[in-house]
Design a protein around this motif. Structure first.
Motif, PDB file in Angstrom:
ATOM      1  N   UNK A  88       0.713  -1.074   0.240  1.00  0.00           N
ATOM      2  CA  UNK A  88       0.486   0.119  -0.040  1.00  0.00           C
ATOM      3  C   UNK A  88       0.756   1.274   0.159  1.00  0.00           C
ATOM      4  N   UNK A  89       2.271   1.452  -0.189  1.00  0.00           N
ATOM      5  CA  UNK A  89       3.243   2.090  -0.424  1.00  0.00           C
ATOM      6  C   UNK A  89       4.415   1.817  -1.322  1.00  0.00           C
ATOM      7  N   UNK A  90       4.104   2.906  -2.067  1.00  0.00           N
ATOM      8  CA  UNK A  90       4.778   2.494  -3.111  1.00  0.00           C
ATOM      9  C   UNK A  90       6.955   2.564  -2.365  1.00  0.00           C
ATOM     10  N   UNK A  91       7.016   3.485  -1.557  1.00  0.00           N
ATOM     11  CA  UNK A  91       9.151   3.694  -0.784  1.00  0.00           C
ATOM     12  C   UNK A  91       8.836   3.233   0.413  1.00  0.00           C
ATOM     13  N   UNK A  92       8.230   2.733   0.719  1.00  0.00           N
ATOM     14  CA  UNK A  92       8.038   2.268   2.535  1.00  0.00           C
ATOM     15  C   UNK A  92       9.664   2.245   2.970  1.00  0.00           C
ATOM     16  N   UNK A  93       9.592   3.146   3.994  1.00  0.00           N
ATOM     17  CA  UNK A  93      10.815   3.463   4.789  1.00  0.00           C
ATOM     18  C   UNK A  93      10.539   3.077   6.282  1.00  0.00           C
ATOM     19  N   UNK A  94      11.267   2.400   7.455  1.00  0.00           N
ATOM     20  CA  UNK A  94      10.620   1.803   8.734  1.00  0.00           C
ATOM     21  C   UNK A  94      10.637   3.219   9.603  1.00  0.00           C
ATOM     22  N   UNK A  95      11.821   4.206   9.082  1.00  0.00           N
ATOM     23  CA  UNK A  95      11.303   5.336  10.301  1.00  0.00           C
ATOM     24  C   UNK A  95      11.048   6.510   9.895  1.00  0.00           C
ATOM     25  N   UNK A  96      10.495   6.594   8.681  1.00  0.00           N
ATOM     26  CA  UNK A  96       8.974   7.668   8.233  1.00  0.00           C
ATOM     27  C   UNK A  96       7.738   7.086   7.646  1.00  0.00           C
ATOM     28  N   UNK A  97       6.796   7.892   8.304  1.00  0.00           N
ATOM     29  CA  UNK A  97       5.370   7.413   8.473  1.00  0.00           C
ATOM     30  C   UNK A  97       4.674   7.648   7.125  1.00  0.00           C
ATOM     31  N   UNK A  98       4.485   6.576   6.797  1.00  0.00           N
ATOM     32  CA  UNK A  98       3.964   7.232   5.127  1.00  0.00           C
ATOM     33  C   UNK A  98       2.177   7.092   5.255  1.00  0.00           C
ATOM     34  N   UNK A  99       1.772   6.512   6.148  1.00  0.00           N
ATOM     35  CA  UNK A  99       0.214   6.379   6.422  1.00  0.00           C
ATOM     36  C   UNK A  99      -0.439   7.384   5.107  1.00  0.00           C
ATOM     37  N   UNK A 100      -0.087   8.659   5.399  1.00  0.00           N
ATOM     38  CA  UNK A 100      -1.224   9.412   4.270  1.00  0.00           C
ATOM     39  C   UNK A 100      -0.508   8.872   3.128  1.00  0.00           C
ATOM     40  N   UNK A 101       0.736   8.913   2.531  1.00  0.00           N
ATOM     41  CA  UNK A 101       0.790   8.053   1.235  1.00  0.00           C
ATOM     42  C   UNK A 101       0.144   7.035   0.594  1.00  0.00           C
ATOM     43  N   UNK A 102      -1.197   5.896   1.869  1.00  0.00           N
ATOM     44  CA  UNK A 102      -1.335   4.824   1.183  1.00  0.00           C
ATOM     45  C   UNK A 102      -1.768   5.293  -0.131  1.00  0.00           C
ATOM     46  N   UNK A 103      -1.696   4.403  -0.748  1.00  0.00           N
ATOM     47  CA  UNK A 103      -2.300   4.133  -2.679  1.00  0.00           C
ATOM     48  C   UNK A 103      -3.335   2.814  -2.632  1.00  0.00           C
ATOM     49  N   UNK A 104      -4.680   3.879  -2.967  1.00  0.00           N
ATOM     50  CA  UNK A 104      -5.600   2.620  -2.808  1.00  0.00           C
ATOM     51  C   UNK A 104      -5.832   1.628  -4.528  1.00  0.00           C
ATOM     52  N   UNK A 105      -5.982   0.449  -3.780  1.00  0.00           N
ATOM     53  CA  UNK A 105      -5.493  -0.897  -4.903  1.00  0.00           C
ATOM     54  C   UNK A 105      -7.195  -1.677  -5.206  1.00  0.00           C
ATOM     55  N   UNK A 106      -7.726  -1.930  -6.594  1.00  0.00           N
ATOM     56  CA  UNK A 106      -9.082  -2.107  -7.068  1.00  0.00           C
ATOM     57  C   UNK A 106      -8.830  -3.464  -7.375  1.00  0.00           C
ATOM     58  N   UNK A 107      -9.126  -4.701  -7.099  1.00  0.00           N
ATOM     59  CA  UNK A 107      -9.326  -5.803  -8.232  1.00  0.00           C
ATOM     60  C   UNK A 107     -10.938  -6.030  -8.250  1.00  0.00           C
ATOM     61  N   UNK A 108     -11.265  -6.168  -9.937  1.00  0.00           N
ATOM     62  CA  UNK A 108     -12.150  -5.940 -10.223  1.00  0.00           C
ATOM     63  C   UNK A 108     -12.940  -7.250  -9.805  1.00  0.00           C
ATOM     64  N   UNK A 109     -14.230  -7.172 -10.161  1.00  0.00           N
ATOM     65  CA  UNK A 109     -15.352  -8.485  -9.531  1.00  0.00           C
ATOM     66  C   UNK A 109     -15.031  -9.755 -10.222  1.00  0.00           C
ATOM     67  N   UNK A 110     -14.540 -10.982  -9.876  1.00  0.00           N
ATOM     68  CA  UNK A 110     -14.564 -11.850 -10.670  1.00  0.00           C
ATOM     69  C   UNK A 110     -12.732 -11.967 -10.937  1.00  0.00           C
ATOM     70  N   UNK A 111     -12.542 -11.507 -10.953  1.00  0.00           N
ATOM     71  CA  UNK A 111     -10.740 -11.599 -10.830  1.00  0.00           C
ATOM     72  C   UNK A 111      -9.984 -12.688  -9.845  1.00  0.00           C
ATOM     73  N   UNK A 112      -8.841 -13.261 -10.285  1.00  0.00           N
ATOM     74  CA  UNK A 112      -8.015 -13.974  -9.811  1.00  0.00           C
ATOM     75  C   UNK A 112      -6.828 -13.505  -9.820  1.00  0.00           C
TER      76      UNK A 112
END
Length: 190
Positions: A88-112
């Motif tokens: 949910x974050x493209x460039x995570x760092x343990x010492x940097x709070x990235x909660x405001x940078x969470x990106x939405x991922x959508x998986x459409x109906x019936x997908x595998x």
């Protein structure tokens, strides 16, 4: 007809404030956090984690050892294979709070999504798409597309019934499409 209430194994933890739909089953060592929304008739295999801002539509099947983090949305009837990974974050760092940078991922109906696939955040996987085992998805996947590899690339097309087709146009010619139209259901993806 009465619908069965959701069931959970005694070792599963479902936090107060999580919403779990009727008929869903939550197996060994799962954790569903407060605020999570799980639709009716879902199955969460052993050791599945669902974060508080994650959403699962009705009829989803999540196999063992999958974590569904904040920002991930699975529409109805999505299958996620064992040990698949969502970020949910493209460039995570343990010492940097990235909660405001969470990106939405959508998986459409019936997908595998196949076993051990990695879905990098911020993408949309179209309805009835098929992500092969071990693939790394770094960009959007078209509805009905089959993708595989690292990074994932389109290798074919697949109908909602699971039969592969030579082109996107041939999906409309599948017998299952005709059956849906005869039943009064739209022939298009949701």
């Amino acid at each position: 007809m009465k619908t069965a209430a959701a069931w959970r194994h005694p070792t599963a933890v479902v936090d107060r404030g999580a919403r779990v739909g009727a008929g869903s089953k939550i197996w060994h060592f799962c954790h569903v956090m407060r605020g999570a929304r799980i639709g009716a008739r879902c199955t969460l295999g052993q050791n599945v984690f669902v974060a508080g801002a994650a959403q699962l539509g009705a009829g989803c099947r999540i196999q063992n050892n999958v974590s569904i983090y904040d920002g991930v949305v699975l529409e109805d009837d999505v299958f996620v294979g064992p040990s698949a990974v969502f970020t949910n974050v493209r460039n995570p760092r343990a010492a940097v709070d990235r909660r405001a940078a969470f990106e939405r991922t959508i998986v459409g109906a019936g997908a595998t999504i196949g076993a051990n696939a990695t879905i990098v955040c911020g993408v949309t996987i179209g309805a009835y798409a098929f992500v092969g085992a071990g693939a790394v998805v770094t960009r959007d996947v078209a509805p009905h597309a089959v993708v595989s590899g690292v990074p994932a690339r389109r290798t074919g097309w697949i109908c909602r019934c699971g039969e592969t087709r030579g082109s996107a146009k041939k999906i409309a010619q599948c017998g299952c499409h005709a059956r849906n139209i005869a039943l009064g259901q739209p022939g298009k993806d949701r």
